[in-house]
Design a protein around this motif. Structure first.
Motif, mmCIF file in Angstrom:
data_model
loop_
_atom_site.group_PDB
_atom_site.id
_atom_site.type_symbol
_atom_site.label_atom_id
_atom_site.label_comp_id
_atom_site.label_asym_id
_atom_site.label_seq_id
_atom_site.Cartn_x
_atom_site.Cartn_y
_atom_site.Cartn_z
ATOM 1 N N ASP A 23 -2.012 9.762 4.077
ATOM 2 C CA ASP A 23 -3.314 9.122 4.252
ATOM 3 C C ASP A 23 -3.684 8.032 5.130
ATOM 4 O O ASP A 23 -2.563 7.460 5.732
ATOM 5 C CB ASP A 23 -3.256 8.518 2.664
ATOM 6 C CG ASP A 23 -3.222 9.503 1.786
ATOM 7 O OD1 ASP A 23 -3.497 10.698 1.949
ATOM 8 O OD2 ASP A 23 -2.898 8.973 0.431
ATOM 9 N N ALA A 24 -4.882 8.031 5.563
ATOM 10 C CA ALA A 24 -5.310 6.980 6.623
ATOM 11 C C ALA A 24 -5.207 5.560 5.715
ATOM 12 O O ALA A 24 -5.397 5.471 4.587
ATOM 13 C CB ALA A 24 -6.598 7.271 7.152
ATOM 14 N N GLY A 25 -5.332 4.612 6.831
ATOM 15 C CA GLY A 25 -5.162 3.057 5.904
ATOM 16 C C GLY A 25 -4.351 2.291 6.884
ATOM 17 O O GLY A 25 -4.084 2.536 8.257
ATOM 18 N N GLU A 26 -4.036 1.076 6.454
ATOM 19 C CA GLU A 26 -3.229 0.108 7.139
ATOM 20 C C GLU A 26 -1.664 0.535 6.938
ATOM 21 O O GLU A 26 -1.328 0.824 5.612
ATOM 22 C CB GLU A 26 -3.540 -1.383 6.581
ATOM 23 C CG GLU A 26 -2.709 -2.321 7.584
ATOM 24 C CD GLU A 26 -3.211 -3.720 7.107
ATOM 25 O OE1 GLU A 26 -2.486 -4.808 7.574
ATOM 26 O OE2 GLU A 26 -4.211 -3.858 6.234
ATOM 27 N N ARG A 49 2.162 0.236 6.027
ATOM 28 C CA ARG A 49 2.899 -0.733 5.156
ATOM 29 C C ARG A 49 4.453 -0.529 5.635
ATOM 30 O O ARG A 49 5.021 0.477 5.303
ATOM 31 C CB ARG A 49 2.718 -0.480 3.754
ATOM 32 C CG ARG A 49 1.163 -0.618 3.308
ATOM 33 C CD ARG A 49 1.023 -0.556 1.727
ATOM 34 N NE ARG A 49 1.512 0.435 0.861
ATOM 35 C CZ ARG A 49 1.046 1.509 0.932
ATOM 36 N NH1 ARG A 49 -0.159 1.637 1.296
ATOM 37 N NH2 ARG A 49 1.512 2.504 0.374
ATOM 38 N N ALA A 67 3.486 5.970 3.764
ATOM 39 C CA ALA A 67 2.920 4.517 3.703
ATOM 40 C C ALA A 67 3.078 3.750 5.067
ATOM 41 O O ALA A 67 1.982 3.033 5.769
ATOM 42 C CB ALA A 67 3.399 3.528 2.696
ATOM 43 N N PRO A 93 0.488 5.902 8.474
ATOM 44 C CA PRO A 93 -0.837 6.359 7.803
ATOM 45 C C PRO A 93 -1.560 7.431 9.021
ATOM 46 O O PRO A 93 -1.538 6.849 10.414
ATOM 47 C CB PRO A 93 -1.640 4.984 7.717
ATOM 48 C CG PRO A 93 -1.023 4.001 8.509
ATOM 49 C CD PRO A 93 0.302 4.445 8.472
ATOM 50 N N GLY A 94 -1.959 8.311 8.377
ATOM 51 C CA GLY A 94 -2.731 9.187 9.524
ATOM 52 C C GLY A 94 -1.894 10.095 10.216
ATOM 53 O O GLY A 94 -2.388 11.032 10.977
#
Length: 285
Positions: free
Chosen positions: A150-153, A155, A242, A245-246
């Motif tokens: 999943d895209a995002g920041e 972690r 996590a 991402p992406g």
């Protein structure tokens, strides 16, 4: 087709001749041709754990390599693995592959091995029939998986997950000794010779080894969880997603469902239709 040939140890062949035969044999392979350059050949042999002194090739009277069987020893398990076997197109049906397989089994028995093993794509029915005919029995399905994280920041993982490469390899050696029929490619001998940087994380009963990054894609080189619930493997995979991402995250067709495959599916990974079977022939030693 019939052909006259003799069996020659593969370490007695010129690397160029063996490499050329390999490329020709796998030019129409089930998963696509191997575009392996000559300068990549030594690395391929190393990553497969192959001992060229144990391999054999069927060589014609004219000196042409008709077929080959490369062998990877697994001394801790008193086994050999048939790493790669193939025949150049014009030698198919000559009996060379059959004789090489019989020779592989006979030499393993003479060496006092407990078993010999191999992997085969289940969709390669011709090869699978040959192995079954010689007494090899399927032990496990080996699946490949893929998922886009999943895209995002990003972690970062918990520092508690990190382990050194030396610790990871020691853990893998223990796993190979305690888990029957663990594929060679996810164990210490192959992970330890990876030429690209690799990272290992561990939690409880599970360990994860991976290479790559968001830009190039992430490849899971080894995922093993000895606990049937696979909760620790699931936590490691979630941490991997996590942290990247992406990214495209892929798992080669070497993953046993009972050692981490179920965790991957719970994390949203899709199993690839094309998959392998790990087959073993017990020699009674």
């Amino acid at each position: 087709m019939t052909a006259s040939f003799s069996l020659v140890p593969t370490d007695q062949l010129a690397p160029e001749a063996l490499h050329a035969a390999f490329v020709r044999a796998f030019s129409d392979y089930l998963i696509g041709p191997f575009n392996l350059a000559l300068d990549q050949w030594p690395g391929f042999v190393l990553r497969q754990g192959v001992d060229l002194g144990l391999g054999r090739a069927a060589v014609s009277a004219e000196g042409n390599v008709l077929a080959f069987a490369l062998v990877a020893p697994r001394p801790a398990l008193a086994r050999w693995r048939l790493g790669t076997m193939g025949a150049v197109p014009q030698a198919r049906g000559s009996g060379a592959a059959v004789q090489l397989l019989q020779d592989f089994v006979n030499r393993g028995r003479e060496a006092g091995l407990k078993a010999v093993e191999l992997e085969v794509f289940v969709q390669n029915e011709r090869a699978a029939r040959l192995y079954r005919r010689h007494g090899f029995v399927k032990q496990h399905a080996l699946h490949g998986y893929q998922r886009m994280a999943d895209a995002g920041e990003a972690r970062p993982p918990s520092p508690e997950l990190a382990c050194t490469q030396a610790e990871a390899l020691a853990w893998l050696r223990e796993a190979e000794a305690s888990i029957a029929d663990l594929p060679l490619q996810v164990g210490a001998d192959v992970v330890g010779v990876l030429t690209m940087p690799w990272t290992a994380w561990r939690r409880g009963s599970a360990q994860l080894v991976f290479t790559g990054d968001v830009e190039t894609g992430v490849i899971v080189r080894s995922l093993i969880d000895g606990n049937p619930a696979q909760l620790d493997a699931e936590a490691l995979v979630q941490a991997l997603l996590a942290a990247h991402p992406g990214a495209k995250v892929s798992v080669p067709q070497l993953q046993r469902s009972d050692l981490g495959g179920e965790a991957l599916q719970r994390c949203g990974f899709a199993a690839e239709a094309l998959h392998q079977a790990l087959m073993r022939l017990d020699l009674g030693a």
